[in-house]
Design a protein around this motif. Structure first.
Motif, PDB file in Angstrom:
ATOM      1  N   SER A   1      29.592  42.951  61.007  1.00 44.21           N
ATOM      2  CA  SER A   1      30.254  43.646  59.902  1.00 44.21           C
ATOM      3  C   SER A   1      30.299  42.826  58.619  1.00 44.21           C
ATOM      4  CB  SER A   1      31.687  44.012  60.306  1.00 44.21           C
ATOM      5  OG  SER A   1      32.423  42.847  60.677  1.00 44.21           O
ATOM      6  N   ALA A   2      29.810  41.566  58.687  1.00 50.37           N
ATOM      7  CA  ALA A   2      29.841  40.689  57.518  1.00 50.37           C
ATOM      8  C   ALA A   2      28.433  40.268  57.134  1.00 50.37           C
ATOM      9  CB  ALA A   2      30.696  39.449  57.812  1.00 50.37           C
ATOM     10  N   ASP A   3      28.238  39.987  55.854  1.00 54.34           N
ATOM     11  CA  ASP A   3      26.954  39.462  55.393  1.00 54.34           C
ATOM     12  C   ASP A   3      26.709  38.085  56.000  1.00 54.34           C
ATOM     13  OD1 ASP A   3      26.965  41.709  53.838  1.00 54.34           O
ATOM     14  OD2 ASP A   3      27.342  40.668  51.945  1.00 54.34           O
ATOM     15  N   VAL A   4      25.434  37.737  56.188  1.00 53.01           N
ATOM     16  CA  VAL A   4      25.050  36.423  56.700  1.00 53.01           C
ATOM     17  C   VAL A   4      23.928  35.883  55.817  1.00 53.01           C
ATOM     18  CG1 VAL A   4      25.705  36.995  59.076  1.00 53.01           C
ATOM     19  CG2 VAL A   4      23.345  37.373  58.314  1.00 53.01           C
ATOM     20  N   PRO A   5      23.676  34.565  55.867  1.00 56.94           N
ATOM     21  CA  PRO A   5      22.582  34.007  55.059  1.00 56.94           C
ATOM     22  C   PRO A   5      21.232  34.565  55.508  1.00 56.94           C
ATOM     23  CG  PRO A   5      24.091  32.287  55.761  1.00 56.94           C
ATOM     24  CD  PRO A   5      24.474  33.519  56.523  1.00 56.94           C
ATOM     25  N   LEU A   6      20.372  34.847  54.553  1.00 54.17           N
ATOM     26  CA  LEU A   6      19.022  35.321  54.822  1.00 54.17           C
ATOM     27  C   LEU A   6      18.091  34.116  54.898  1.00 54.17           C
ATOM     28  CD1 LEU A   6      17.021  37.756  54.956  1.00 54.17           C
ATOM     29  CD2 LEU A   6      16.759  37.496  52.487  1.00 54.17           C
ATOM     30  N   PRO A   7      17.361  33.950  56.012  1.00 52.22           N
ATOM     31  CA  PRO A   7      16.430  32.828  56.091  1.00 52.22           C
ATOM     32  C   PRO A   7      15.401  32.873  54.962  1.00 52.22           C
ATOM     33  CG  PRO A   7      16.726  33.858  58.241  1.00 52.22           C
ATOM     34  CD  PRO A   7      17.387  34.745  57.243  1.00 52.22           C
ATOM     35  N   ALA A   8      14.887  31.732  54.623  1.00 51.87           N
ATOM     36  CA  ALA A   8      13.866  31.665  53.581  1.00 51.87           C
ATOM     37  C   ALA A   8      12.578  32.303  54.069  1.00 51.87           C
ATOM     38  CB  ALA A   8      13.617  30.215  53.183  1.00 51.87           C
ATOM     39  N   GLY A   9      11.830  32.898  53.164  1.00 53.15           N
ATOM     40  CA  GLY A   9      10.550  33.489  53.518  1.00 53.15           C
ATOM     41  C   GLY A   9      10.277  34.742  52.729  1.00 53.15           C
ATOM     42  N   GLU A  10       9.023  35.157  52.742  1.00 53.10           N
ATOM     43  CA  GLU A  10       8.619  36.377  52.043  1.00 53.10           C
ATOM     44  C   GLU A  10       9.095  37.598  52.824  1.00 53.10           C
ATOM     45  OE1 GLU A  10       4.528  38.878  51.011  1.00 53.10           O
ATOM     46  OE2 GLU A  10       4.422  36.863  51.896  1.00 53.10           O
ATOM     47  N   VAL A  11       9.810  38.487  52.154  1.00 52.83           N
ATOM     48  CA  VAL A  11      10.294  39.701  52.800  1.00 52.83           C
ATOM     49  C   VAL A  11       9.147  40.694  52.933  1.00 52.83           C
ATOM     50  CG1 VAL A  11      11.866  41.659  52.636  1.00 52.83           C
ATOM     51  CG2 VAL A  11      12.641  39.376  51.955  1.00 52.83           C
ATOM     52  N   LEU A  12       8.821  41.037  54.163  1.00 49.86           N
ATOM     53  CA  LEU A  12       7.761  42.009  54.432  1.00 49.86           C
ATOM     54  C   LEU A  12       8.317  43.428  54.534  1.00 49.86           C
ATOM     55  CD1 LEU A  12       5.845  39.994  57.180  1.00 49.86           C
ATOM     56  CD2 LEU A  12       5.259  40.167  54.752  1.00 49.86           C
ATOM     57  N   LEU A  13       9.531  43.539  55.052  1.00 50.62           N
ATOM     58  CA  LEU A  13      10.148  44.854  55.251  1.00 50.62           C
ATOM     59  C   LEU A  13      11.640  44.636  55.402  1.00 50.62           C
ATOM     60  CD1 LEU A  13       9.005  47.831  57.337  1.00 50.62           C
ATOM     61  CD2 LEU A  13      11.195  46.804  57.958  1.00 50.62           C
ATOM     62  N   ALA A  14      12.431  45.540  54.853  1.00 52.12           N
ATOM     63  CA  ALA A  14      13.881  45.476  55.013  1.00 52.12           C
ATOM     64  C   ALA A  14      14.428  46.886  55.158  1.00 52.12           C
ATOM     65  CB  ALA A  14      14.530  44.775  53.822  1.00 52.12           C
ATOM     66  N   SER A  15      15.367  47.061  56.082  1.00 52.91           N
ATOM     67  CA  SER A  15      15.938  48.390  56.304  1.00 52.91           C
ATOM     68  C   SER A  15      16.936  48.771  55.226  1.00 52.91           C
ATOM     69  CB  SER A  15      16.605  48.448  57.686  1.00 52.91           C
ATOM     70  OG  SER A  15      17.723  47.578  57.743  1.00 52.91           O
ATOM     71  N   ALA A  16      17.428  47.783  54.486  1.00 53.31           N
ATOM     72  CA  ALA A  16      18.304  48.019  53.347  1.00 53.31           C
ATOM     73  C   ALA A  16      18.011  46.931  52.321  1.00 53.31           C
ATOM     74  CB  ALA A  16      19.773  47.995  53.769  1.00 53.31           C
ATOM     75  N   GLU A  17      18.527  47.085  51.146  1.00 56.95           N
ATOM     76  CA  GLU A  17      18.227  46.130  50.077  1.00 56.95           C
ATOM     77  C   GLU A  17      18.789  44.751  50.421  1.00 56.95           C
ATOM     78  OE1 GLU A  17      18.794  45.603  45.232  1.00 56.95           O
ATOM     79  OE2 GLU A  17      19.421  47.456  46.261  1.00 56.95           O
ATOM     80  N   VAL A  18      17.968  43.727  50.253  1.00 58.18           N
ATOM     81  CA  VAL A  18      18.402  42.344  50.436  1.00 58.18           C
ATOM     82  C   VAL A  18      18.143  41.590  49.134  1.00 58.18           C
ATOM     83  CG1 VAL A  18      18.030  42.312  52.924  1.00 58.18           C
ATOM     84  CG2 VAL A  18      16.165  41.684  51.420  1.00 58.18           C
ATOM     85  N   ALA A  19      19.072  40.696  48.787  1.00 59.35           N
ATOM     86  CA  ALA A  19      18.942  39.944  47.543  1.00 59.35           C
ATOM     87  C   ALA A  19      19.837  38.718  47.596  1.00 59.35           C
ATOM     88  CB  ALA A  19      19.336  40.821  46.343  1.00 59.35           C
ATOM     89  N   ASP A  20      19.514  37.754  46.755  1.00 55.78           N
ATOM     90  CA  ASP A  20      20.353  36.565  46.574  1.00 55.78           C
ATOM     91  C   ASP A  20      20.592  35.805  47.869  1.00 55.78           C
ATOM     92  OD1 ASP A  20      20.608  37.276  43.853  1.00 55.78           O
ATOM     93  OD2 ASP A  20      22.284  38.606  44.350  1.00 55.78           O
ATOM     94  N   GLY A  21      19.574  35.804  48.738  1.00 60.41           N
ATOM     95  CA  GLY A  21      19.685  35.007  49.956  1.00 60.41           C
ATOM     96  C   GLY A  21      20.700  35.527  50.953  1.00 60.41           C
ATOM     97  N   VAL A  22      21.008  36.837  50.904  1.00 61.42           N
ATOM     98  CA  VAL A  22      22.025  37.422  51.771  1.00 61.42           C
ATOM     99  C   VAL A  22      21.396  38.548  52.592  1.00 61.42           C
ATOM    100  CG1 VAL A  22      24.161  38.773  51.826  1.00 61.42           C
ATOM    101  CG2 VAL A  22      23.946  36.832  50.270  1.00 61.42           C
ATOM    102  N   LEU A  23      21.706  38.552  53.910  1.00 61.01           N
ATOM    103  CA  LEU A  23      21.328  39.656  54.786  1.00 61.01           C
ATOM    104  C   LEU A  23      22.591  40.472  55.047  1.00 61.01           C
ATOM    105  CD1 LEU A  23      19.192  41.075  56.544  1.00 61.01           C
ATOM    106  CD2 LEU A  23      19.875  39.574  58.430  1.00 61.01           C
ATOM    107  N   PRO A  24      22.684  41.673  54.477  1.00 62.81           N
ATOM    108  CA  PRO A  24      23.912  42.463  54.636  1.00 62.81           C
ATOM    109  C   PRO A  24      24.130  42.924  56.075  1.00 62.81           C
ATOM    110  CG  PRO A  24      22.568  43.250  52.796  1.00 62.81           C
ATOM    111  CD  PRO A  24      21.714  42.316  53.593  1.00 62.81           C
ATOM    112  N   ALA A  25      25.326  43.372  56.348  1.00 68.83           N
ATOM    113  CA  ALA A  25      25.650  43.963  57.644  1.00 68.83           C
ATOM    114  C   ALA A  25      24.750  45.166  57.910  1.00 68.83           C
ATOM    115  CB  ALA A  25      27.116  44.373  57.675  1.00 68.83           C
TER     116      ALA A  25
END
Length: 562
Positions: free
Chosen positions: A530-554
């Motif tokens: 239910s909480a945001d977590v850090p997004l690992p470094a790397g090129e985003v190939l696909l995301a089910s929702a918008e990711v930005a600023d090094g954050v992977l949303p819930a």
């Protein structure tokens, strides 16, 4: 050349009456399917599976078959089927048809002959007729209950007008069970298999593949109160954030009508028959049994090719539970040299865009409606469904997509009571809503009659007005839409060879709501918490929702270049 296409295929389930209607009568048909096949090819799937279109009184939406070798006039003709099959093959799509061997319709000529012939006849021996108990035979032969509610036995009136024997129907009373100890039955289904194989179909999805054989003597049996309607364990949906133990209990073990060893002899016989045909024709099992090593018996090298992974389907949106079921699946199916066949939705379960946000237990087959407790938040449900799909399509093996999930369709909850048609609704006197909510006709174009399902406003189940927003033409080419997410995921699955890969967990996967693994050159990270977590470094190939600023949303899954 052997390609074993079924090991990695993405297969799209078509529910014919709800897919596309060419003639405007409100019922989908084969001509409608043919007209929409290019859009499925564009989606990026490899094959289609058609639910039954055979001659049927439609008491259970075609799963009550009166003639296994003809097309119901509601759906067209055999020529229409041949045209549809040819078009699918032209587009590079394989075609799997549904086979219903556990039971027929009570309008099938064989059952009508059985009623006329009377007790002890060869005709009755093709079905499970038994004398009743009690002094007058007015008590059913045992205590079995129908999957749809009520007794699994119905008493017939004999030719002399007197009450007579009882016949078994694990489903509706209009669906009498065959007796698979009878060689007439076995030979008839060999004939049916050959009929469709000779027409060029690429395989069969086998309905109730864990049924057909019943324990000798038909002993009484009372199922577990928390079991799903089709047997096996029910992964009850729980309060948000509460993990479900990933170990699957064997609720179906001991049921005298599910998962009997004798079914495997039947499938070995069918496999030998299919292997006579070129082109790698396949068998896919609908087998609701637990635990996963038991399901794997259906896909041993001399039996079926695929078995739906219902344990995965029923797992809640929880990292620890998902890791457990993925590990168990890869181990169980890998032990017999078979792929796992992942699935999240089908015509018998609440659509996962709603199911994953339910907050109260909901057993398979019960369905949801306006009076169901714990109804889902549609925004949360769609977000989780998109994330769950992005996770599933990154796993090695085959995957099934149910029509409409690529649009993000939720369960149609607010269907009027007088519009419902599922036998479950009627046999439980409205206690269970059943499966109509996942079977509503698809929206194709928002501004056309019936949202483009057909040329008129007719639809056999009413379409919610809100479905205009889900229409395919509203999503095609729109960045961030669910349709484009599916197209990207199916395309990436192919280009990165994920279906042929493996799962290499990245620790501490399963902890703190985060699931992470490498599959080839792709790092997959799912945040089920239910909480945001850090997004690992790397090129985003696909995301089910918008990711930005090094954050992977819930409730978000991302693919990164590993």
């Amino acid at each position: 050349m052997t390609t074993e296409w079924w090991r990695t295929a993405a297969i799209y389930q078509i529910y014919p009456r709800s897919f596309a209607d060419a003639n405007g009568d409100g019922m989908g048909d084969l001509a409608g399917i043919r007209s929409r096949l290019p859009e499925l090819a564009d989606l990026g799937i490899d094959a289609i599976w058609l639910s039954p279109f055979f001659t049927s009184p439609q008491k259970d939406a075609g799963y009550d078959v009166a003639d296994y070798c003809d097309v119901d006039p509601r759906f067209g003709t055999l020529d229409d089927f041949d045209d549809m099959l040819a078009e699918a093959h032209r587009l590079g799509l394989r075609v799997i048809v549904d086979l219903v061997p556990n039971h027929s319709s009570d309008r099938h000529p064989w059952f009508q002959e059985a009623l006329a012939a009377g007790p002890g006849s060869r005709e009755r021996a093709r079905y499970l007729f038994r004398d009743g108990k009690g002094d007058t035979g007015d008590i059913p032969p045992n205590n079995w209950e129908s999957v749809f509610g009520g007794s699994a036995w119905t008493r017939v009136t004999e030719a002399d007008g007197e009450p007579g024997q009882w016949y078994l129907h694990l489903f509706d009373s209009s669906q009498p069970d065959f007796d698979w100890t009878n060689e007439d039955v076995r030979e008839e289904f060999r004939r049916i298999l050959r009929f469709w194989l000779d027409r060029g179909v690429d395989g069969f999805r086998v309905d109730v593949a864990h049924g057909m054989v019943k324990a000798e003597g038909l002993p009484d049996w009372t199922p577990a109160a928390d079991g799903g309607s089709m047997g096996g364990a029910s992964h009850a949906l729980v309060e948000e954030g509460v993990p479900l133990e990933p170990e699957i209990h064997d609720a179906g073990d001991g049921a005298p009508y599910w998962g009997q060893d004798g079914v495997h002899e039947i499938y070995r016989d069918w496999r030998a028959l299919l292997d006579e045909y070129p082109g790698e024709r396949i068998l896919a099992a609908e087998a609701w049994v637990d635990p996963l090593p038991r399901v794997a018996k259906w896909v041993r090298s001399d039996e079926m090719h695929q078995a739906f992974n219902f344990a995965y389907l029923e797992t809640p949106w929880d990292a620890a539970a998902l890791r457990g079921v993925i590990d168990a699946s890869l181990s169980a199916f890998g032990a017999v040299g078979a792929p796992s066949t992942w699935v999240l939705s089908n015509h018998d379960v609440v659509r996962h865009a709603s199911r994953l946000a339910l907050t109260v237990e909901n057993l398979q087959g019960h369905g949801i409606g306006p009076r169901t407790p714990g109804l889902p938040d549609p925004v949360v449900g769609l977000r989780r469904a998109r994330a769950a799909t992005a996770l599933m399509l990154a796993l090695p093996g085959s995957a099934y997509v149910y029509q409409g999930e690529e649009l993000g369709l939720p369960e149609a909850i607010d269907l009027p009571d007088d519009a419902r048609q599922d036998p479950t609704w009627f046999r439980t006197h409205g206690e269970r809503y059943g499966r109509d909510g996942c079977r509503v006709p698809l929206p194709w174009e928002a501004d056309r009659p019936s949202f483009g399902f057909g040329p008129t406003d007719a639809a056999w189940l009413p379409q919610p007005a809100s479905w205009a927003d889900f229409a395919r033409d509203r999503q095609r080419g729109v960045e961030g839409s669910t349709l484009e997410l599916y197209r990207a995921a199916l395309g990436g699955r192919r280009s990165h060879a994920l279906a042929m890969g493996s799962v290499d967990w990245v620790e501490p996967s399963g902890a703190d709501g985060v699931l992470a693994f490498r599959n080839g050159d792709v790092l997959v990270v799912a945040n089920t918490g239910s909480a945001d977590v850090p997004l690992p470094a790397g090129e985003v190939l696909l995301a089910s929702a918008e990711v930005a600023d090094g954050v992977l949303p819930a409730d978000t899954t991302v693919w990164l270049r590993a």
